[in-house]
Structures are given as structure tokens and as C-alpha cells.
Design a protein around this motif. Structure first.
Motif, short mmCIF file in Angstrom:
data_model
loop_
_atom_site.label_atom_id
_atom_site.label_comp_id
_atom_site.label_asym_id
_atom_site.label_seq_id
_atom_site.Cartn_x
_atom_site.Cartn_y
_atom_site.Cartn_z
N UNK A 35 -1.65 -5.56 14.38
CA UNK A 35 -2.96 -5.40 14.52
C UNK A 35 -3.06 -3.76 15.04
N UNK A 36 -2.15 -3.37 15.78
CA UNK A 36 -2.09 -1.95 16.13
C UNK A 36 -1.66 -0.93 15.17
N UNK A 37 -0.82 -1.49 14.34
CA UNK A 37 -0.74 -0.86 13.08
C UNK A 37 -1.76 -0.71 12.27
N UNK A 38 -2.80 -1.87 11.80
CA UNK A 38 -3.50 -1.85 10.94
C UNK A 38 -4.65 -0.87 11.60
N UNK A 39 -4.51 -0.75 12.80
CA UNK A 39 -5.86 0.06 13.22
C UNK A 39 -5.46 1.75 12.94
N UNK A 40 -4.32 2.05 12.88
CA UNK A 40 -3.82 3.01 12.44
C UNK A 40 -3.85 3.66 11.07
N UNK A 41 -4.14 2.55 10.09
CA UNK A 41 -4.14 2.84 8.69
C UNK A 41 -5.79 3.56 8.50
N UNK A 42 -6.02 4.41 7.25
CA UNK A 42 -7.06 4.74 6.89
C UNK A 42 -7.66 3.70 6.09
N UNK A 43 -8.92 3.79 5.88
CA UNK A 43 -9.62 2.79 5.15
C UNK A 43 -9.06 2.61 3.73
N UNK A 44 -8.68 3.76 2.96
CA UNK A 44 -7.95 3.31 1.72
C UNK A 44 -6.67 3.01 1.84
N UNK A 45 -5.86 3.30 2.93
CA UNK A 45 -4.60 2.66 3.22
C UNK A 45 -4.88 1.14 3.45
N UNK A 46 -5.78 0.72 4.08
CA UNK A 46 -5.86 -0.79 4.28
C UNK A 46 -6.21 -1.36 3.05
N UNK A 47 -6.80 -0.82 2.19
CA UNK A 47 -7.33 -1.75 1.07
C UNK A 47 -6.27 -1.78 0.00
N UNK A 48 -5.39 -0.59 -0.02
CA UNK A 48 -4.31 -0.64 -0.74
C UNK A 48 -3.45 -1.90 -0.41
N UNK A 49 -3.32 -1.82 1.00
CA UNK A 49 -2.30 -2.81 1.56
C UNK A 49 -2.82 -4.52 1.36
N UNK A 50 -4.03 -4.58 1.44
CA UNK A 50 -4.48 -5.79 1.03
C UNK A 50 -4.37 -6.31 -0.36
N UNK A 51 -4.46 -5.21 -1.33
CA UNK A 51 -4.16 -5.40 -2.88
C UNK A 51 -2.51 -5.80 -2.97
N UNK A 52 -1.74 -4.91 -2.32
CA UNK A 52 -0.41 -5.40 -2.59
C UNK A 52 0.06 -6.66 -2.28
N UNK A 53 -0.37 -7.17 -0.85
CA UNK A 53 0.08 -8.20 -0.14
C UNK A 53 -0.45 -9.36 -0.88
N UNK A 54 -1.84 -9.46 -1.08
CA UNK A 54 -2.53 -10.61 -1.77
C UNK A 54 -2.05 -10.78 -3.36
N UNK A 55 -1.60 -9.78 -4.19
CA UNK A 55 -0.98 -9.80 -5.45
C UNK A 55 0.44 -10.25 -5.31
N UNK A 56 1.04 -10.07 -4.07
CA UNK A 56 2.41 -10.46 -3.84
C UNK A 56 3.26 -9.29 -4.81
N UNK A 57 2.98 -8.27 -4.89
CA UNK A 57 3.81 -7.28 -5.65
C UNK A 57 3.66 -7.08 -7.11
N UNK A 58 2.78 -8.18 -7.58
CA UNK A 58 2.60 -8.25 -9.05
C UNK A 58 1.99 -7.04 -9.66
N UNK A 59 0.91 -6.73 -8.85
CA UNK A 59 0.15 -5.33 -9.39
C UNK A 59 1.01 -4.11 -8.73
N UNK A 60 0.99 -3.10 -9.76
CA UNK A 60 1.19 -1.81 -8.98
C UNK A 60 0.51 -1.30 -8.08
N UNK A 61 0.97 -0.97 -6.99
CA UNK A 61 -0.01 -0.22 -6.08
C UNK A 61 0.56 0.76 -5.25
N UNK A 62 -0.28 1.74 -4.83
CA UNK A 62 0.17 2.81 -4.29
C UNK A 62 1.19 2.94 -3.09
N UNK A 63 1.37 3.83 -2.37
CA UNK A 63 2.01 3.88 -1.39
C UNK A 63 1.09 3.69 -0.05
#
Length: 347
Positions: A35-63
Motif C-alpha cells: 500500500x505504501x508503494x501504491x501511494x507512490x504511483x501516479x494515477x496512470x501508473x496505477x491504472x496500468x498496474x491494474x490492467x497488467x495484473x487483472x489480465x495476468x500479463x495476457x494483454x500488452x501493458x506499458x511500464x
């Protein structure tokens, strides 16, 4: 981003965490640091992380960029990429050196414009397949002497072998015709039958898959074939997301994106001076350097008993089924579904 929206993303991230073996080392122990790390992420980074995790890497996602050197929690000293890989992929992960960034990760290639940030997208990393990782990763198949009957011209020819009508034939391409237009060609086989045409790879990395949402690359699921056996259909059903093949400095790497092992053989996988070929088992989520250009040098073609000539600048990858003395299948041509990677030799 509204606070409620951001809080919802964090809840979604926490629901996707892995289940660890014991509570003392479980995801709950990582909660303060996460949760400390999540707070450090910008809004767009947090959304990218959700996309990567929920798709389990099946979708191409950015850094997912996180500032370097930020606090990691009062009782947690894990680097951000280790923390998230442990939380979402490998609960037993311990050290950063166990990870390798994928070639598609800009952070792994040092392409980030801000040297103070690093990528922590857990699906931009693989674990390294090493000889000491269980289960026993390789078996050795004896290999006969070099092909001495024909003069070798490694500087002028790219050797490609195909099986046709019960005979192996050399379909070599003149080096002058290939130049630098591609770095490898892919041939897909079902037992002793090649299915489809050769697939030339021009980009630095390529996905080989049967079922990969939004995936680009060599789709084996689109290759038609009549009268597939039950064994072939069964293995094709296990290919799924397949693998990522990448040309990187010094060699070629394979990353297993599927849910089943892949088995790899190349002339440079074995220890130096070994006469036999090594078959390496690469578990799901792991990657391995499957070909070393420097070690290959100008070696000539070799003859594999029971199979025929083996291109010294090629890689063979079997999906889900191994071969060699430790398996019921002695030769790769007995494997239901396999891939031949024919490398264009670098200048």
C-alpha cells in the motif's frame, strides 16, 4: 483522479494477490509495503498496474514507473519489482537477481528517460531458468559427428532443413538473398510434418501462441491441418499464450508465457565441449538464454541419430512434452507440437 476511484483501483489490486503457503510469509505480511508503494504511483501508473495484473500479463501493458529509492515500508526491504512479483506471481521469490526483465520492457533495456525511476510491472519480468532449479532441467541426447560429406560454407549459407516424404532435404537460402531483413525464421511442426509456411521475424521479439488476447506475432491457432491426431490436439490445447522469443545482445532468449513447460534444445545449451545436445525444461513464467551467438561461432551442421541433420544455428522448442533419454520420446520428431527456430547469422 477522484479519491474514491483510486481507492477502488487499490482494492482491485489487493484482490488479485497470490495465496502464499504460510501466513507468516503470506500476502498479508506484504500489505503495508504494497500500500505504501501504491501511494507512490501516479494515477496512470496505477491504472496500468491494474490492467497488467487483472489480465495476468495476457494483454500488452506499458511500464509502471516508480521513483527509485522511495521508502518501502517500515518492516519491508524488498525492491518494488520484487515486492510486486512476489505479491502477484511468485510468493517464494526472494532476490532481484532471480528476475530478468523482458526485452519489451523499456526499463529493462535502460530506455527510461528518467534515470531516477524503474519499472515495477510484475508481468515485465520472468524468473531465470537455471540448471539447479528443480525439477531436473535437462537430459542429454547423444549426437553423432559433424557432417563431413559435404563442404561447409558457414559464411555464405543459412541452412534450413525440412522433412518431406520420408527424406530430410536441405533448403538452404543464399546469404546474399537474406541480408539483414530478418533475424530468424520459424517453422511449426506436428510430429514429422511441418504445418504452414516459414514465418520470418523482423522485430527484436516475437510472440508464438495459440490463444493470446490482443496478441501479435506467430499465431499457431490459425494454421490449418487435416487429420490431426488426438495427441496433437491435446498439446495444442496447452500452448495457450505460448512463448516470447527475443534477440538480445549476445544471444536469443525464450520466455514461457504458457501454463505448461516448454522444452528447448540448441547446440549452445550444453556445457562447453559437450558432444551431446542439452534439452532444457523451462517452467511457466521462466525464461532462459537458449542460444549464444559467440559460442556457436562457425560450427558446421551435425547429424542427430534418428532425426537427420541439425542446423548448428537453430533452436528446437517442444510444447508441453519433453524428449531424450529421460522421456518416452527419444526424438523431437516424436513430440506432438514443436517449433524450429532457424537463425539468420549476425555479421
Amino acid at each position: 483522479m477522484f479519491r474514491s476511484r483510486r481507492a477502488g483501483l487499490v482494492r482491485r489490486l489487493w484482490r488479485q494477490r497470490c495465496v502464499a503457503a504460510g501466513p507468516e510469509d503470506g500476502p498479508g505480511a506484504l500489505k503495508p509495503a504494497a500500500h505504501a508503494l501504491f501511494k507512490k504511483l501516479k494515477d496512470e501508473e496505477l491504472e496500468l498496474l491494474v490492467q497488467a495484473v487483472e489480465s495476468q500479463g495476457a494483454w500488452e501493458s506499458g511500464c509502471v514507473w516508480v521513483p527509485r529509492g522511495e521508502p518501502r515500508g517500515a518492516k519491508q526491504a524488498l525492491p518494488p519489482q520484487v515486492l510486486l512479483c512476489r505479491l502477484y506471481r511468485w510468493p517464494d521469490l526472494r532476490q532481484p537477481h532471480e528476475l530478468k526483465p523482458l526485452y519489451s520492457c523499456a526499463g529493462g533495456r535502460g530506455c527510461c528517460g528518467d534515470a531516477a525511476a524503474l519499472c515495477c510491472n510484475p508481468h515485465h519480468f520472468s524468473r531465470l531458468a537455471e540448471p539447479e532449479t528443480p525439477p531436473p532441467p535437462y537430459s542429454k541426447a547423444s549426437c553423432g559427428p559433424s557432417w563431413l560429406d559435404e563442404p561447409q560454407r558457414p559464411s555464405t549459407q543459412l541452412l534450413e532443413f525440412s522433412y518431406n516424404g520420408g527424406h530430410w532435404c536441405d533448403t538452404s537460402i543464399s546469404w546474399s538473398t537474406v541480408k539483414d531483413s530478418y533475424w530468424c525464421k520459424l517453422a511449426y511442426w506436428e510430429h514429422r510434418t511441418r504445418v504452414g509456411r516459414l514465418y520470418a521475424v523482423h522485430e527484436a521479439s516475437v510472440n508464438i501462441f495459440c490463444d493470446l488476447p490482443r496478441g501479435n506475432g506467430f499465431c499457431l491457432g490459425q494454421l490449418p491441418a487435416a487429420h490431426r491426431s488426438r495427441a496433437v490436439r491435446r498439446v495444442r490445447g496447452k500452448i495457450g499464450r505460448g512463448l516470447l522469443l527475443s534477440r538480445e545482445p549476445g544471444g536469443v532468449w525464450a520466455y514461457n508465457r504458457s501454463e505448461h513447460p516448454i522444452f528447448v534444445s540448441s547446440p549452445t545449451l550444453g556445457p562447453p565441449g559437450a558432444r551431446g545436445l542439452t534439452v532444457l525444461k523451462v517452467l511457466p513464467g521462466y525464461s532462459a538464454k537458449v542460444f549464444d551467438y559467440e559460442r556457436a561461432g562457425g560450427a558446421g551442421a551435425r547429424w542427430l541419430p534418428g532425426e537427420g541433420p541439425c542446423d548448428p544455428h537453430s533452436i528446437r522448442i517442444s510444447f508441453a512434452k519433453g524428449w531424450g533419454p529421460c522421456y518416452s520420446r527419444q526424438f523431437i520428431t516424436s513430440c506432438p507440437c514443436w517449433l524450429e527456430v532457424l537463425l539468420n547469422r549476425p555479421h
